[in-house]
Design a protein around this motif. Structure first.
Motif, mmCIF file in Angstrom:
data_model
loop_
_atom_site.group_PDB
_atom_site.id
_atom_site.type_symbol
_atom_site.label_atom_id
_atom_site.label_comp_id
_atom_site.label_asym_id
_atom_site.label_seq_id
_atom_site.Cartn_x
_atom_site.Cartn_y
_atom_site.Cartn_z
ATOM 1 N N SER A 80 0.814 -1.217 0.000
ATOM 2 C CA SER A 80 0.000 0.000 0.000
ATOM 3 C C SER A 80 0.840 1.255 0.000
ATOM 4 O O SER A 80 0.617 2.177 0.781
ATOM 5 C CB SER A 80 -0.922 0.054 1.224
ATOM 6 N N LEU A 81 1.844 1.299 -0.869
ATOM 7 C CA LEU A 81 2.661 2.500 -0.971
ATOM 8 C C LEU A 81 2.079 3.376 -2.071
ATOM 9 O O LEU A 81 1.771 2.904 -3.149
ATOM 10 C CB LEU A 81 4.096 2.139 -1.343
ATOM 11 N N PRO A 82 1.952 4.693 -1.818
ATOM 12 C CA PRO A 82 1.327 5.559 -2.820
ATOM 13 C C PRO A 82 2.286 5.953 -3.930
ATOM 14 O O PRO A 82 2.565 7.122 -4.139
ATOM 15 C CB PRO A 82 0.923 6.781 -1.989
ATOM 16 N N GLY A 83 2.771 4.958 -4.669
ATOM 17 C CA GLY A 83 3.722 5.270 -5.725
ATOM 18 C C GLY A 83 3.063 5.237 -7.082
ATOM 19 O O GLY A 83 1.857 5.132 -7.228
ATOM 20 N N LEU A 84 3.934 5.284 -8.129
ATOM 21 C CA LEU A 84 3.424 5.299 -9.495
ATOM 22 C C LEU A 84 2.649 4.038 -9.811
ATOM 23 O O LEU A 84 1.653 4.061 -10.513
ATOM 24 C CB LEU A 84 4.584 5.425 -10.486
ATOM 25 N N GLY A 85 3.136 2.922 -9.273
ATOM 26 C CA GLY A 85 2.526 1.648 -9.593
ATOM 27 C C GLY A 85 1.081 1.570 -9.128
ATOM 28 O O GLY A 85 0.181 1.250 -9.899
ATOM 29 N N SER A 86 0.850 1.867 -7.852
ATOM 30 C CA SER A 86 -0.524 1.774 -7.379
ATOM 31 C C SER A 86 -1.385 2.849 -8.029
ATOM 32 O O SER A 86 -2.576 2.643 -8.260
ATOM 33 C CB SER A 86 -0.614 1.876 -5.858
ATOM 34 N N ALA A 87 -0.767 3.999 -8.368
ATOM 35 C CA ALA A 87 -1.551 5.044 -9.041
ATOM 36 C C ALA A 87 -2.079 4.534 -10.372
ATOM 37 O O ALA A 87 -3.257 4.701 -10.691
ATOM 38 C CB ALA A 87 -0.686 6.281 -9.255
ATOM 39 N N VAL A 88 -1.205 3.874 -11.150
ATOM 40 C CA VAL A 88 -1.665 3.444 -12.458
ATOM 41 C C VAL A 88 -2.628 2.267 -12.352
ATOM 42 O O VAL A 88 -3.568 2.149 -13.131
ATOM 43 C CB VAL A 88 -0.483 3.096 -13.388
ATOM 44 N N LEU A 89 -2.428 1.403 -11.361
ATOM 45 C CA LEU A 89 -3.364 0.290 -11.204
ATOM 46 C C LEU A 89 -4.766 0.805 -10.887
ATOM 47 O O LEU A 89 -5.753 0.342 -11.440
ATOM 48 C CB LEU A 89 -2.908 -0.636 -10.082
ATOM 49 N N GLN A 90 -4.807 1.780 -9.993
ATOM 50 C CA GLN A 90 -6.090 2.364 -9.664
ATOM 51 C C GLN A 90 -6.698 3.025 -10.905
ATOM 52 O O GLN A 90 -7.894 2.914 -11.177
ATOM 53 C CB GLN A 90 -5.891 3.392 -8.561
ATOM 54 N N ALA A 91 -5.833 3.715 -11.670
ATOM 55 C CA ALA A 91 -6.316 4.388 -12.870
ATOM 56 C C ALA A 91 -6.894 3.380 -13.855
ATOM 57 O O ALA A 91 -7.908 3.628 -14.491
ATOM 58 C CB ALA A 91 -5.188 5.182 -13.523
ATOM 59 N N ILE A 92 -6.237 2.222 -13.956
ATOM 60 C CA ILE A 92 -6.723 1.224 -14.905
ATOM 61 C C ILE A 92 -8.063 0.672 -14.454
ATOM 62 O O ILE A 92 -8.990 0.517 -15.243
ATOM 63 C CB ILE A 92 -5.693 0.093 -15.059
ATOM 64 N N GLN A 93 -8.155 0.403 -13.155
ATOM 65 C CA GLN A 93 -9.415 -0.156 -12.688
ATOM 66 C C GLN A 93 -10.574 0.804 -12.877
ATOM 67 O O GLN A 93 -11.691 0.407 -13.173
ATOM 68 C CB GLN A 93 -9.316 -0.495 -11.201
ATOM 69 N N LEU A 94 -10.302 2.109 -12.692
ATOM 70 C CA LEU A 94 -11.384 3.077 -12.784
ATOM 71 C C LEU A 94 -11.444 3.722 -14.175
ATOM 72 O O LEU A 94 -12.179 4.680 -14.367
ATOM 73 C CB LEU A 94 -11.193 4.160 -11.720
ATOM 74 N N ARG A 95 -10.677 3.203 -15.103
ATOM 75 C CA ARG A 95 -10.674 3.724 -16.476
ATOM 76 C C ARG A 95 -10.344 5.209 -16.500
ATOM 77 O O ARG A 95 -10.989 5.978 -17.202
ATOM 78 C CB ARG A 95 -12.031 3.519 -17.167
ATOM 79 N N ASP A 96 -9.362 5.610 -15.717
ATOM 80 C CA ASP A 96 -8.986 7.014 -15.656
ATOM 81 C C ASP A 96 -7.972 7.281 -16.764
ATOM 82 O O ASP A 96 -6.766 7.277 -16.545
ATOM 83 C CB ASP A 96 -8.382 7.299 -14.284
ATOM 84 N N TYR A 97 -8.473 7.522 -17.986
ATOM 85 C CA TYR A 97 -7.599 7.556 -19.146
ATOM 86 C C TYR A 97 -6.511 8.621 -19.122
ATOM 87 O O TYR A 97 -5.376 8.335 -19.495
ATOM 88 C CB TYR A 97 -8.411 7.679 -20.430
ATOM 89 N N PRO A 98 -6.796 9.869 -18.723
ATOM 90 C CA PRO A 98 -5.705 10.849 -18.721
ATOM 91 C C PRO A 98 -4.553 10.388 -17.835
ATOM 92 O O PRO A 98 -3.387 10.605 -18.159
ATOM 93 C CB PRO A 98 -6.346 12.113 -18.155
ATOM 94 N N MET A 99 -4.905 9.731 -16.722
ATOM 95 C CA MET A 99 -3.882 9.264 -15.810
ATOM 96 C C MET A 99 -3.029 8.182 -16.460
ATOM 97 O O MET A 99 -1.809 8.174 -16.337
ATOM 98 C CB MET A 99 -4.575 8.688 -14.568
ATOM 99 N N ILE A 100 -3.661 7.260 -17.170
ATOM 100 C CA ILE A 100 -2.905 6.173 -17.793
ATOM 101 C C ILE A 100 -1.963 6.730 -18.861
ATOM 102 O O ILE A 100 -0.804 6.349 -18.960
ATOM 103 C CB ILE A 100 -3.851 5.133 -18.413
ATOM 104 N N GLN A 101 -2.496 7.667 -19.654
ATOM 105 C CA GLN A 101 -1.640 8.287 -20.676
ATOM 106 C C GLN A 101 -0.445 8.959 -20.026
ATOM 107 O O GLN A 101 0.692 8.814 -20.453
ATOM 108 C CB GLN A 101 -2.435 9.337 -21.461
ATOM 109 N N GLY A 102 -0.745 9.750 -18.979
ATOM 110 C CA GLY A 102 0.338 10.452 -18.298
ATOM 111 C C GLY A 102 1.348 9.485 -17.710
ATOM 112 O O GLY A 102 2.558 9.726 -17.732
ATOM 113 N N TYR A 103 0.876 8.355 -17.220
ATOM 114 C CA TYR A 103 1.772 7.367 -16.635
ATOM 115 C C TYR A 103 2.759 6.850 -17.669
ATOM 116 O O TYR A 103 3.958 6.762 -17.408
ATOM 117 C CB TYR A 103 0.947 6.218 -16.059
ATOM 118 N N ILE A 104 2.243 6.494 -18.868
ATOM 119 C CA ILE A 104 3.145 5.967 -19.894
ATOM 120 C C ILE A 104 4.211 7.001 -20.228
ATOM 121 O O ILE A 104 5.404 6.694 -20.327
ATOM 122 C CB ILE A 104 2.370 5.577 -21.164
ATOM 123 N N VAL A 105 3.770 8.256 -20.376
ATOM 124 C CA VAL A 105 4.731 9.289 -20.760
ATOM 125 C C VAL A 105 5.765 9.501 -19.658
ATOM 126 O O VAL A 105 6.970 9.595 -19.909
ATOM 127 C CB VAL A 105 4.009 10.612 -21.077
#
Lengths: 315, 266
Positions: A258-283
């Motif tokens: 449960s560390l608030p890092g990039l990994g958990s941020a993107v996993l949460q984004a994927i589950q909630l379909r938070d597209y801007p976040m996923i795009q930003g993560y890749i970049v």
């Protein structure tokens, strides 16, 4: 050396452009409609066709693809990476706060694995017991295949719950990064010991070591001044590989701890379909990777100046 | 490596064979139905009927392990094989033809190397909904570059040898040269890399399944088994230990064999 650095930076620009293109294309291939997703996030809305159309226009989804891409690129360059569908905060800020944790975790992991691997490798090289060496070789190969999520759970069970040495999860202080870093470092350490040992043995058979011994220099001096310095080079490229994969692969460990890092941020984004976040993560992952590459190249040049004189540089 | 493969090598081969045999057998027979949920039998200790006990939904762990072996291993082999094919084609093309072809392929490689593999895999499987297709696509896209690079290095090394140069001068077509001269050297290397790639793929798929972005339940996969065991870990640790040990054993043996073979060929 400055021109070498500039060439690397110049090469980075089209790479990042390419990464943004890939991120954009990937998102266009997504099966769900971003407008529909952002409208139905709280689960209560059942938007009408008109509302969806309005949202699409608002998000700029009805423009031609090229225009969407260039708009997004312009936004990226100006620091506007869009707002998260969930929290409506700027994506860039969220990603930067998250990347602190991930980068710290990776740095810890690399430091821990180096500080375990290097002394072990030196001891291995100095000892002449064949059974010890072959068995350590075997152990390090198997250690390198331990899956990180499994190790994380075992680690939590033994060290955090049974022995209460570490906090089980959360990010309260730097100390809570220690156990995750150890878990991340162990598979890396396995391979590192092997490579380090091979490279140290190569150095040990060099003539100047024999000469130093003949001169009567103490063994610690020899180890420190000559062997470590000269064997670091081959280890460096391995470390570069590992830094890159640790940055991306910390995802599972971050999830479990449960560390608030990039990994958990993107996993949460994927589950909630938070597209801007996923795009930003890749970049941002692309940018961090390129930065790590540049740092490793700089370290190469610093440690062995022959490379900077434009010799063959194998990527 | 200067001497024959020792005990460790053949022991690893033996273990691999056992796993493969189990996977093949599981197509026809497992002790119990691995998907059959039986709530009355949950979390039982290992007994003569359920050799490794049952999991949280009453399914026999041994049967699920066998099914998981089959799925994990077959997917790993498939994905790694596709990666090898792509890497082989592009690596040989890039190394043999040189010039613009090489330049083009190398730029693509550099681009793909800029994206951290695991992050990209998560993005692909997350966005394109986890399925066999997206999983395979994710694995192949992120793994082919290292393959292609190593193959290209080997092709370049072979191509600079005098006997190859003379054949080219004598007028051999590229196809002839590749087939009779380059391939015999490159194929063993490719096969060795394939073994290690299978092990990496299985690990990657297992951790993706752990997050929920890989193989989907109720299919069994070693990663899913670990995830399912996570809730009951404190009281029934074997739910987590058993699939974990399977992964370590299989992938470790693959890696060991791969390393030995690499030392033998290079």
């Amino acid at each position: 050396m400055a021109s070498y650095l500039w060439k690397k930076v110049l090469l980075a620009v089209p790479t990042i452009l390419g990464i943004t293109l890939i991120a954009f294309i990937l998102l266009q291939l997504a099966p769900s409609d971003p407008a529909l997703v952002s409208l139905t996030l709280d689960g209560t809305n059942a938007p009408t066709i008109d509302e969806i159309q309005i949202k699409r226009h608002e998000l700029g989804l009805d423009k031609p693809y090229i225009e969407q891409y260039t708009d997004w690129l312009k936004g990226l360059l100006h620091g506007n990476w869009g707002n998260s569908y969930i929290t409506n905060e700027p994506v860039l800020d969220m990603l930067i706060t998250a990347s602190f944790v991930t980068v710290l975790l990776t740095v810890f992991a690399v430091l821990i694995s180096m500080s375990i691997a290097l002394p072990l490798a030196i001891i291995l090289v100095m000892s002449s017991h064949k059974t010890i060496r072959t068995s350590v070789e075997l152990i390090s190969i198997f250690i390198a295949t331990v899956p990180s999520f499994w190790l994380a759970m075992v680690g939590i069970h033994i060290f955090a719950e049974n022995w209460s040495l570490f906090p089980t999860n959360g990010y309260d202080s730097l100390y809570s990064l220690v156990l995750p870093a150890i878990v991340l470092a162990i598979p890396v350490t396995g391979n590192l010991i092997r490579v380090q040992r091979i490279s140290l043995e190569e150095v040990r058979s060099m003539n100047y070591i024999l000469f130093a011994k003949a001169k009567g220099l103490p063994i610690w001096h020899i180890i420190y001044k000559y062997m470590i310095r000269n064997s670091i080079i081959s280890v460096l490229s391995l470390l570069g590989n590992y830094s890159r994969s640790l940055l991306g692969g910390a995802v599972v460990v971050e999830l479990i701890f449960s560390l608030p890092g990039l990994g958990s941020a993107v996993l949460q984004a994927i589950q909630l379909r938070d597209y801007p976040m996923i795009q930003g993560y890749i970049v941002i992952m692309g940018i961090i990777t390129i930065l790590v590459n540049i740092v490793i190249d700089l370290l190469y040049v610093w440690l062995q100046p022959e490379i900077s004189i434009g010799g063959t540089h194998e990527s | 490596m200067n001497h024959k493969f020792g005990f460790g090598f053949w022991a690893s081969v033996g273990i691999l064979f056992i796993f493969l045999a189990i996977s093949i057998v599981s197509c026809f027979w497992t002790p119990h139905d691995p998907m059959k949920v039986a709530i009355s039998n949950v979390l039982m200790e290992p007994s003569s009927e359920y050799l490794l006990g049952t999991d949280s939904l009453g399914r026999d762990i041994l049967s699920r392990l066998m099914l998981g072996s089959r799925i994990s291993i077959s997917f790993g082999i498939l994905a790694a094989f596709l990666t090898m094919t792509l890497g082989l084609i592009l690596g040989v093309a890039s190394g043999y033809f040189g010039g613009w072809v090489d330049y083009g392929i190398q730029s693509v490689v550099y681009l793909f190397q800029g994206i951290p593999g695991y992050a990209f895999m998560i993005a692909i499987t997350g966005i394109l909904e986890p399925s066999m297709f997206s999983l395979t696509l994710a694995v192949v896209i992120t793994s082919w570059t290292s393959f292609a690079q190593m193959i290209r290095g080997e092709v370049l090394a072979v191509k600079s040898k005098p006997y190859v140069k003379s054949v080219i001068v004598l007028g051999a077509t590229p196809f002839y040269c590749i087939r009779h001269y380059i391939m015999p050297t490159v194929i063993p290397l490719a096969l060795t890399l394939l073994m290690m790639r299978i092990s990496t793929t299985i690990l990657l798929v297992a951790s993706l399944s752990f997050i929920g972005l890989g193989i989907q339940p109720p299919l069994a996969d070693w990663g899913i088994m670990v995830q399912e065991g996570m809730t009951y870990y404190r009281t029934f640790p074997r739910l987590v230990y058993i699939p974990g040990i399977a992964i370590i054993l299989f992938c470790g043996c693959l890696n060991y064999i791969g390393e030995r073979l690499r030392g033998y060929y290079l």
